[in-house]
Each structure stands twice: as structure tokens, then as C-alpha cells.
Design a protein around this motif. Structure first.
Motif, PDB file in Angstrom:
ATOM      1  N   SER A 129       0.828  -1.181   0.000  1.00  0.00           N
ATOM      2  CA  SER A 129       0.000   0.000   0.000  1.00  0.00           C
ATOM      3  C   SER A 129       0.874   1.247   0.000  1.00  0.00           C
ATOM      4  O   SER A 129       1.954   1.250   0.567  1.00  0.00           O
ATOM      5  N   TRP A 130       0.381   2.301  -0.677  1.00  0.00           N
ATOM      6  CA  TRP A 130       1.156   3.526  -0.823  1.00  0.00           C
ATOM      7  C   TRP A 130       0.336   4.722  -0.376  1.00  0.00           C
ATOM      8  O   TRP A 130      -0.873   4.764  -0.578  1.00  0.00           O
ATOM      9  N   SER A 174      -1.182   0.494  -7.792  1.00  0.00           N
ATOM     10  CA  SER A 174      -1.719   1.111  -6.580  1.00  0.00           C
ATOM     11  C   SER A 174      -2.986   1.909  -6.872  1.00  0.00           C
ATOM     12  O   SER A 174      -2.973   2.860  -7.659  1.00  0.00           O
ATOM     13  N   LEU A 175      -4.077   1.546  -6.213  1.00  0.00           N
ATOM     14  CA  LEU A 175      -5.328   2.277  -6.389  1.00  0.00           C
ATOM     15  C   LEU A 175      -5.205   3.720  -5.923  1.00  0.00           C
ATOM     16  O   LEU A 175      -5.763   4.632  -6.538  1.00  0.00           O
ATOM     17  N   SER A 176      -4.455   3.951  -4.826  1.00  0.00           N
ATOM     18  CA  SER A 176      -4.317   5.318  -4.323  1.00  0.00           C
ATOM     19  C   SER A 176      -3.533   6.182  -5.303  1.00  0.00           C
ATOM     20  O   SER A 176      -3.846   7.361  -5.496  1.00  0.00           O
ATOM     21  N   MET A 177      -2.502   5.615  -5.922  1.00  0.00           N
ATOM     22  CA  MET A 177      -1.733   6.364  -6.920  1.00  0.00           C
ATOM     23  C   MET A 177      -2.593   6.688  -8.143  1.00  0.00           C
ATOM     24  O   MET A 177      -2.581   7.818  -8.653  1.00  0.00           O
ATOM     25  N   ILE A 178      -3.349   5.704  -8.619  1.00  0.00           N
ATOM     26  CA  ILE A 178      -4.211   5.925  -9.782  1.00  0.00           C
ATOM     27  C   ILE A 178      -5.279   6.973  -9.469  1.00  0.00           C
ATOM     28  O   ILE A 178      -5.573   7.848 -10.294  1.00  0.00           O
ATOM     29  N   ALA A 179      -5.855   6.913  -8.281  1.00  0.00           N
ATOM     30  CA  ALA A 179      -6.873   7.892  -7.904  1.00  0.00           C
ATOM     31  C   ALA A 179      -6.299   9.307  -7.890  1.00  0.00           C
ATOM     32  O   ALA A 179      -6.923  10.256  -8.371  1.00  0.00           O
TER      33      ALA A 179
END
Length: 259
Positions: free
Chosen positions: A7-8, A66-71
Motif C-alpha cells: 500500500s502507498w 496502486s489504487l491510491s496512486m491511480i486515484a
């Protein structure tokens, strides 16, 4: 920017580790994107370099596990295309003229590198190029050694190194085994200034080896960070700034016209 099993914190990455994509601009010069080219940014993170590629007139897609990076990338650059995907097994219906990757490949372990390179090779047109930079042999060795020592002093297990930092010979051999022709391979030291003059080193550890800190109590976490800061101040702090002892491997590889 890496496999999906980690996770990032995309905000921390963008606010205090912008040097990752700032230094990636030099790699873009090697890519030299052309108007109309179809390019994949593999491990795009928060999308800053994807946007630079688009500014050159290329059709670009940013891919990150990473979903957070893409978001964050979609929030910052809503006009661009970003997809979640794993570097080890992505595919495409339409081949690319080039693939670009900055500070991503070293997050994939050595045994899985052939899977990544096979996916890249298959995604490229014949004659297509793969332009990338990753951590090379000895990258951030002082930081990782100091962190391991601090954990040992607390009676904790030696941390597992999540990264693959190859030599030029190792990685060019792996690329050639995957079918690529190498047109450029460089290895160089790049001590990199960290953003915050006071907390830069602790911020770096929290961002990139935060997995080791989350298992600790608040007190042990502060002890580890203080120990690492004290150990590295003579070597990694100068002119009012913390530095990460980066060593980089940069290459250009081409898929042969006949393969």
C-alpha cells in the motif's frame, strides 16, 4: 509504481517525494516521445511524467498497481487515461510504440523480472523501445543498513529487502534473454536531496519502508527513526539537507523488427 501487494500513501509521495518524478524528466529525454506515438507509462505513480509525455503529443496511458496512486493521478490529470494493472502480467489489444518506466522495476523481485519483461516485449510493436530507470546495485545501501541495525538493536527480526537492485551486467543480460537489443545502459551515483531539511530521512523511511514501521509501537518507531538519523547524519546530512544515497541504472532496449 509497484506490485499491488503493497500500500502507498499517494499524498505523502506527491508532497514530499516529488524528486522521484522530477529526476524522471531526464529519462523522458531518452524516451523522446513523438506526436502520435502510442506510449505506456509503466508504474506511473501520481501521473506527473505521464502528463509530460502527453504534452509532447503522444497518446499515453498510465498504468499502476496502486489504487491510491491511480486515484491521485486521475484527480490531478483528469484529461489523461490511467488504469490499474500489474507490471507482471498486463496485456494490450493494441501494441505500443514505446514503454516508459521510472523508479518502478526495482519493486519487483528478481524471480519475477522475466515475467515483467515478457509482458513489456509482447506489448511493444516490432522496433518499439523500452526506456527505463531503476535503482542499481548498492542503491540506498546506507539507509537500509542503518534501518536494519536499528531494528536489530530493538531485538526485531532483520528486515527482508523488498527491492531488486541489479548491476548493469545482470539487468542487460535479463533484457537480452527476454529478446531485447540494448542500445544504452548507464550506471551512476545520484545522491538525492530529500524535501524536508529536518524530517527528510524519516519521511523517506515512512514512505518507502513504512511496512517495517507499522508493526512497531509508537515508542519503538520513534526510537528506530532517531537511531537511523543519528547513525546517518555524518554521511547523509550536509549543507542543511538530508540526502538519499541513490545509485541508478538507466537503459534503452529495443524490440527487434524480426522477433
Amino acid at each position: 509504481m509497484n506490485p499491488s501487494n503493497r500500500s502507498w500513501n499517494a499524498d505523502l509521495y506527491q508532497q514530499k517525494h516529488a524528486f522521484v518524478f522530477h529526476f524522471g524528466v531526464d529519462v523522458l529525454k531518452l524516451l523522446d516521445p513523438q506526436p502520435g506515438e502510442r506510449i505506456l507509462d509503466l508504474g506511473c505513480g501520481t501521473g506527473e511524467l505521464t502528463a509530460r509525455i502527453a504534452e509532447r503529443g503522444a497518446e499515453v496511458i498510465g498504468l499502476d498497481a496502486s489504487l491510491s496512486m491511480i486515484a491521485k493521478a486521475r484527480e490531478s490529470f483528469p484529461h489523461l487515461s490511467f488504469q490499474q494493472g500489474d507490471a507482471r502480467d498486463f496485456g494490450t489489444d493494441q501494441p505500443f510504440d514505446a514503454l516508459f518506466s521510472n523508479a518502478t522495476l526495482h519493486w519487483i523481485n528478481e524471480t519475477e523480472q522475466p515475467s515483467v519483461l515478457a509482458a513489456v516485449f509482447n506489448a511493444l510493436k516490432p522496433g518499439g523501445r523500452f526506456v527505463a530507470e531503476l535503482g542499481g546495485r548498492g542503491n540506498v545501501a546506507r539507509i537500509l543498513n542503518a534501518l536494519a541495525n536499528a531494528l536489530t538493536e530493538l531485538g526485531k527480526k532483520q528486515p527482508v529487502n523488498l527491492n531488486f537492485f541489479p548491476s548493469v551486467g545482470e539487468y542487460t543480460t535479463t533484457l537480452e534473454t527476454a529478446g531485447f537489443s540494448i542500445t544504452l545502459a548507464q550506471f551512476f551515483d545520484r545522491d538525492t536531496p530529500l524535501t524536508d531539511p529536518e524530517t527528510g530521512l524519516s519521511d523517506w523511511i515512512t514512505m518507502f519502508r513504512g511496512d517495517l514501521l507499522t508493526a512497531l509501537s509508537d515508542q519503538d518507531r520513534q526510537t528506530v527513526l532517531a537511531t537511523v538519523n543519528n547513525q546517518l547524519r555524518p554521511t547523509n546530512f550536509r549543507d542543511g539537507h538530508w540526502f538519499a544515497d541513490y545509485k541508478r541504472l538507466r537503459f534503452v532496449a529495443v524490440k527487434p523488427l524480426e522477433s
